[in-house]
Design an enzyme around this catalytic site. Structure first.
Site, mmCIF file in Angstrom:
data_model
loop_
_atom_site.group_PDB
_atom_site.id
_atom_site.type_symbol
_atom_site.label_atom_id
_atom_site.label_comp_id
_atom_site.label_asym_id
_atom_site.label_seq_id
_atom_site.Cartn_x
_atom_site.Cartn_y
_atom_site.Cartn_z
ATOM 1 C CB THR A 70 -0.485 -3.171 -1.838
ATOM 2 O OG1 THR A 70 0.318 -2.168 -1.738
ATOM 3 C CG2 THR A 70 0.323 -4.510 -1.883
ATOM 4 C CG ASN A 149 5.037 4.538 -8.306
ATOM 5 O OD1 ASN A 149 5.220 3.842 -9.199
ATOM 6 N ND2 ASN A 149 6.236 4.123 -7.274
ATOM 7 C CB CYS A 323 6.733 1.111 -1.253
ATOM 8 S SG CYS A 323 5.413 1.985 -2.107
HETATM 9 N N1 PMP Z 1 0.280 1.801 -7.068
HETATM 10 C C1 PMP Z 1 0.999 2.797 -7.101
HETATM 11 C C2 PMP Z 1 1.278 3.338 -8.371
HETATM 12 C C3 PMP Z 1 1.560 3.482 -5.958
HETATM 13 O O1 PMP Z 1 2.239 4.456 -5.835
HETATM 14 C C4 PMP Z 1 1.302 2.880 -4.764
HETATM 15 C C5 PMP Z 1 1.812 3.392 -3.440
HETATM 16 N N2 PMP Z 1 3.122 3.731 -3.328
HETATM 17 C C6 PMP Z 1 0.615 1.646 -4.689
HETATM 18 C C7 PMP Z 1 0.172 0.952 -5.748
HETATM 19 C C8 PMP Z 1 0.226 0.784 -3.513
HETATM 20 O O2 PMP Z 1 -0.778 1.466 -2.731
HETATM 21 P P1 PMP Z 1 -1.008 1.246 -1.225
HETATM 22 O O3 PMP Z 1 -0.076 2.136 -0.390
HETATM 23 O O4 PMP Z 1 -2.448 1.718 -1.203
HETATM 24 O O5 PMP Z 1 -0.885 -0.434 -0.805
#
Ligand code: PMP
Length: 382
Positions: A70, A149, A323
């Protein structure tokens, strides 16, 4: 309960957990301190940076440690947009990016940037020609994720990079590599990528730690000011324990990528065949996508209901990206892929890990059949 939500997060390897604990206990110095404990921590940091760089096939000086993807995505996009504002204010991304990219673009739009969200086809693909056609004289950044994702679509990163570097070398290319690294091959240096985001917890490393690859010579406006760590790009005392833990996970993910790919392909094909035999379910992922993600909808059934029924049958899956799964709105990604509201509100994602066995997959297939059988009388409109 068998866990099939590896795209949300993964159980850290024992070796990673032991390493993190060991570093926290014995190497707690601040790498900026000049006494022995500080130097000790700095040495570990330097070593971890080399290990990460080697797994990513980049230079150690191009690794910026962050708190996760993120932050890496926010930093890549806003850092580039702010740094290169005098060159232009046009930035390009797609409609199916992760929220950390998508929302960053929306914020920049509010700040006056000209933003293009490229549409995708029914499988979630954006074409290199589309990207090329969207680039204008005032474009400063293109951001496209490697693997989606939610549905696992693989974007043609190499071809997009080629168009950008051959025809528009001043435009920066950012890739959110979170769901691609360790799953499918990536060649950061050969594909014209300037900025690449990565997160440790998706590859059995610790949470709250990640990387932003910043190609040599690319400048970013720092979002975190302070003590000047990470070459002044990202201030804040380094999270040494998690960084060392991440370096272990990264090395394993890199080394085991093709072995895992073959195993996942075999499992994915079995799961997809089983889903295709259940008339209620509609596949959204394709066999061209990453093999560790399978996604389908059960139109007429809320995803949450199916998820909890599957849970009763002993398997944990996801309603979409972790998320966003607490939101109850239909999936933005599925809507962008041309699905109707019924399909976009009933999505289920199955994601595989490197420790899954054929037996686990058989349990999953049984659970899918049993859950649909249980829910059939509840289908809306029946
Ligand atoms: N980009 C993608 C494609 C993700 O799948 C995720 C996690 N869901 C993130 C960014 C964010 O990563 P983080 O959990 O390390 O903040």
């Amino acid at each position: 309960m068998i866990y099939f939500d590896y795209a949300a997060t993964t159980p850290p390897y024992d070796d990673v957990i032991n390493t993190v604990a060991e570093v926290m206990k014995r190497h707690y110095g601040n790498p900026s301190s000049i006494h022995q404990l500080g130097e000790d921590a700095d040495k570990l940091l330097r070593r971890a940076r080399e290990v990460c760089a080697s797994a990513l096939q980049i230079k150690p000086s191009e690794v910026v440690f962050t708190s996760g993807a993120t932050e890496s995505n926010n930093f890549a996009i806003k850092g580039a947009a702010f740094q290169y504002r005098s060159r232009g204010n046009h930035i390009i991304t797609t409609e199916i990016e992760h929220a950390s990219v998508y929302e960053s673009f929306l914020q920049l739009k509010e700040l006056g940037y000209d933003v293009t969200f490229l549409p995708v086809d029914r499988d979630g693909n954006v074409s290199p020609a589309q990207v090329g056609a969207a680039i204008q004289d005032n474009t400063i950044l293109v951001s496209v994720m490697h693997v989606n994702n939610e549905v696992g679509t693989i974007q043609p990163i190499r071809e997009i990079g080629q168009i950008i570097k051959q025809k528009h070398p001043r435009v920066l290319f950012h890739v959110d590599g979170v769901q691609g690294f360790g799953k499918i091959p990536v060649r950061i240096k050969d594909w014209g990528i300037d900025l690449y985001s990565l997160s440790a917890h998706k590859i059995r490393g610790p949470k709250g730690v990640g990387i932003l690859y910043v190609h040599e010579g690319v400048k970013l406006f720092p979002l975190l000011s302070g003590g000047g760590q990470e070459r002044g790009l990202r201030s804040g005392t380094e999270n040494i324990a998690n960084i060392v833990g991440m370096s272990k996970a990264l090395r394993i993910a890199h080394e085991k990528q093709s072995e895992n790919y073959n195993k996942w392909t075999e499992f994915r094909d079995l799961i997809v065949d089983a889903i295709e035999k259940i008339p209620q379910l509609q596949l959204n992922s394709t066999k061209k996508g990453t093999p560790n993600i399978i996604h389908f909808s059960y139109p007429g059934m809320k995803s949450e209901v199916l998820l909890h029924t599957l849970e009763q049958e002993g398997v944990a899956v996801s309603t979409r990206s972790a998320c966003s799964s607490k939101h109850t709105e239909p999936s933005r990604v599925l809507l962008a892929m041309g699905r109707d509201l019924a399909a976009a509100s009933s999505g289920i994602r199955i994601s595989l890990g490197d420790d899954h066995t054929l037996q686990n997959v058989e349990v999953l297939i049984k659970a899918l059949n049993a859950a649909v059988e249980k829910l059939r009388p509840l289908e809306r409109g029946k």
